[in-house]
Design an enzyme around this catalytic site. Structure first.
Site, PDB file in Angstrom:
ATOM      1  N   LEU A  57       0.805  -1.220   0.000  1.00  0.00           N
ATOM      2  CA  LEU A  57       0.000   0.000   0.000  1.00  0.00           C
ATOM      3  C   LEU A  57       0.838   1.270   0.000  1.00  0.00           C
ATOM      4  O   LEU A  57       0.423   2.291  -0.551  1.00  0.00           O
ATOM      5  CB  LEU A  57      -0.915  -0.001   1.232  1.00  0.00           C
ATOM      6  CG  LEU A  57      -1.783   1.246   1.434  1.00  0.00           C
ATOM      7  CD1 LEU A  57      -2.873   1.313   0.371  1.00  0.00           C
ATOM      8  CD2 LEU A  57      -2.399   1.252   2.835  1.00  0.00           C
ATOM      9  N   TYR A  58       2.011   1.231   0.600  1.00  0.00           N
ATOM     10  CA  TYR A  58       2.795   2.448   0.787  1.00  0.00           C
ATOM     11  C   TYR A  58       3.152   3.067  -0.562  1.00  0.00           C
ATOM     12  O   TYR A  58       3.874   2.474  -1.368  1.00  0.00           O
ATOM     13  CB  TYR A  58       4.070   2.165   1.569  1.00  0.00           C
ATOM     14  CG  TYR A  58       3.860   1.649   2.972  1.00  0.00           C
ATOM     15  CD1 TYR A  58       2.619   1.752   3.610  1.00  0.00           C
ATOM     16  CD2 TYR A  58       4.897   1.051   3.682  1.00  0.00           C
ATOM     17  CE1 TYR A  58       2.432   1.269   4.897  1.00  0.00           C
ATOM     18  CE2 TYR A  58       4.722   0.580   4.967  1.00  0.00           C
ATOM     19  CZ  TYR A  58       3.480   0.681   5.569  1.00  0.00           C
ATOM     20  OH  TYR A  58       3.307   0.207   6.834  1.00  0.00           O
ATOM     21  N   HIS A  59       2.626   4.249  -0.777  1.00  0.00           N
ATOM     22  CA  HIS A  59       2.883   5.010  -2.001  1.00  0.00           C
ATOM     23  C   HIS A  59       2.616   4.167  -3.250  1.00  0.00           C
ATOM     24  O   HIS A  59       3.347   4.235  -4.235  1.00  0.00           O
ATOM     25  CB  HIS A  59       4.305   5.564  -1.994  1.00  0.00           C
ATOM     26  CG  HIS A  59       4.591   6.436  -0.804  1.00  0.00           C
ATOM     27  ND1 HIS A  59       4.286   7.776  -0.753  1.00  0.00           N
ATOM     28  CD2 HIS A  59       5.110   6.141   0.415  1.00  0.00           C
ATOM     29  CE1 HIS A  59       4.624   8.267   0.429  1.00  0.00           C
ATOM     30  NE2 HIS A  59       5.111   7.291   1.158  1.00  0.00           N
ATOM     31  N   LYS A  83       3.390  -6.418   3.534  1.00  0.00           N
ATOM     32  CA  LYS A  83       1.987  -6.676   3.878  1.00  0.00           C
ATOM     33  C   LYS A  83       1.138  -6.647   2.614  1.00  0.00           C
ATOM     34  O   LYS A  83       1.482  -5.974   1.638  1.00  0.00           O
ATOM     35  CB  LYS A  83       1.458  -5.609   4.844  1.00  0.00           C
ATOM     36  CG  LYS A  83       2.332  -5.311   6.033  1.00  0.00           C
ATOM     37  CD  LYS A  83       1.732  -4.216   6.899  1.00  0.00           C
ATOM     38  CE  LYS A  83       2.736  -3.646   7.862  1.00  0.00           C
ATOM     39  NZ  LYS A  83       3.721  -2.776   7.200  1.00  0.00           N
TER      40      LYS A  83
END
Length: 339
Positions: A57-59, A83
């Site tokens: 999900l990060y960026h 994740k």
């Protein structure tokens, strides 16, 4: 740097875990350019850190790409965690077999590796049977794409359901959970921490500085600096950014931060160092996720892992941050009046 086994597994991780959510450009919350991210990772490894945590999900996947490039040539010396479950572009979401299979393959591609040491469910999926999720995750382990399994942001009930489901399908159980934990946020002590102890999960805690509130960066009646995390969140279009910032800048949290400053001054240390040392001393905490924006921030945070707090400081910090979580032994007898 000290190292501990993660839960009841043989996986040893450094007590400091490098969180990478700042590495990227989406929403203007980046730590800076990729060169700074590389400097942070280099400094972390040089100080003995072995545990790096990221997420698809990060960026929107950019973070995994940055981490993957930075670990080329030294992958085997790193315990790498990521994740899955959240939306990433058109890849869907959830903990279904379809989504997780696609999500893991995409993460491995972005990270430039053929396996991750720890694969974590980023959040609970109420629409997918947990047996399907745990069977799918076990397939990843058997295929050699994942070494160990964990979860993030699960409730105690969801943790227990997952462990039971793994047993029912003859699969691999979780060895860790990643919850939020700090002087500002202690609700995990009521049920999550006991559940982890009972089921053999290590806790990899995040948010130990309360978004910077416990680092003394924010003062009552003063607007956050525009370049601070809170300042950027309050001015961002990131979904929930304003609400999250406002939930941290409450009177209660600022009162705790004020008292923390006094305790830290008495020990001749920075508030952030004391806040992290308090978390490190709590039962069941295996590793603490650090989210530095610069290599300088990282070095300041790592100092906490060399500090043992005296009993009077621990008692005072426990007092100022105490929340009534009710009885931890499952008893209802506290409801009966004493005779």
């Amino acid at each position: 740097m000290d190292y501990l086994n993660l839960g009841r597994s043989g996986l040893r991780v450094s007590r400091a875990c490098l969180g990478t959510m700042n590495f990227g450009t989406e929403h203007g919350l980046a730590a800076g350019d990729e060169a700074e991210a590389r400097r942070i990772i280099d400094a972390f490894v040089e100080e003995g850190g072995t545990f790096i945590d990221t997420a698809d999900l990060y960026h929107r996947g950019e973070t995994e790409e940055i981490v993957g490039r930075a670990l080329r040539g030294r992958r085997e010396g790193i315990v790498l965690a990521t994740k899955g479950a959240m939306p990433v572009g058109a890849e869907g979401r959830g903990l279904s077999r379809r989504h997780l299979t696609r999500a893991l393959d995409a993460s491995l591609r972005r990270l430039g590796t053929d396996y991750v040491d720890l694969y974590q469910c980023h959040q609970w999926d109420p629409y997918t049977p947990i047996e399907e999720t745990m069977a799918t995750l076990d397939g990843f382990v058997r295929a050699g794409k994942v070494r160990y399994l964990g979860c993030s942001n699960f409730t105690a009930t969801q943790i227990v359901e997952s462990q039971w489901a793994a047993a029912r399908v003859g699969g691999t159980p979780f060895v860790s959970v990643q919850p939020q934990y700090s002087l500002l946020q202690r609700v995990i002590e009521a049920e999550i921490q006991p559940a982890c102890e009972r089921h053999g999960l290590g806790m990899i805690v995040y948010g130990a500085l309360g978004g910077g509130v416990l680092a003394g960066r924010y003062r009552r009646g003063q607007a956050p600096h525009p370049d601070s995390r809170m300042g950027r969140l309050l001015g961002t279009t990131m979904p929930g950014g304003n609400r999250w910032a406002e939930s941290l800048l409450t009177d209660r949290n600022l009162d705790i931060a004020d008292e923390l400053v006094k305790v830290a001054a008495g020990l001749g240390a920075a508030p952030a160092e004391i806040a992290l040392a308090w978390v490190a001393a709590r039962p069941g905490v295996t590793s603490i996720v650090l989210g530095p924006r610069t290599a300088g921030h990282l070095h300041q945070s790592l100092a906490a892992f060399d500090r043992t707090l005296p009993e009077h400081a621990l008692a005072r910090l426990d007092e100022i941050s105490h929340v009534d979580t009710g009885p931890l032994d499952g008893s209802f007898f506290h409801l009966v009046p004493r005779r």
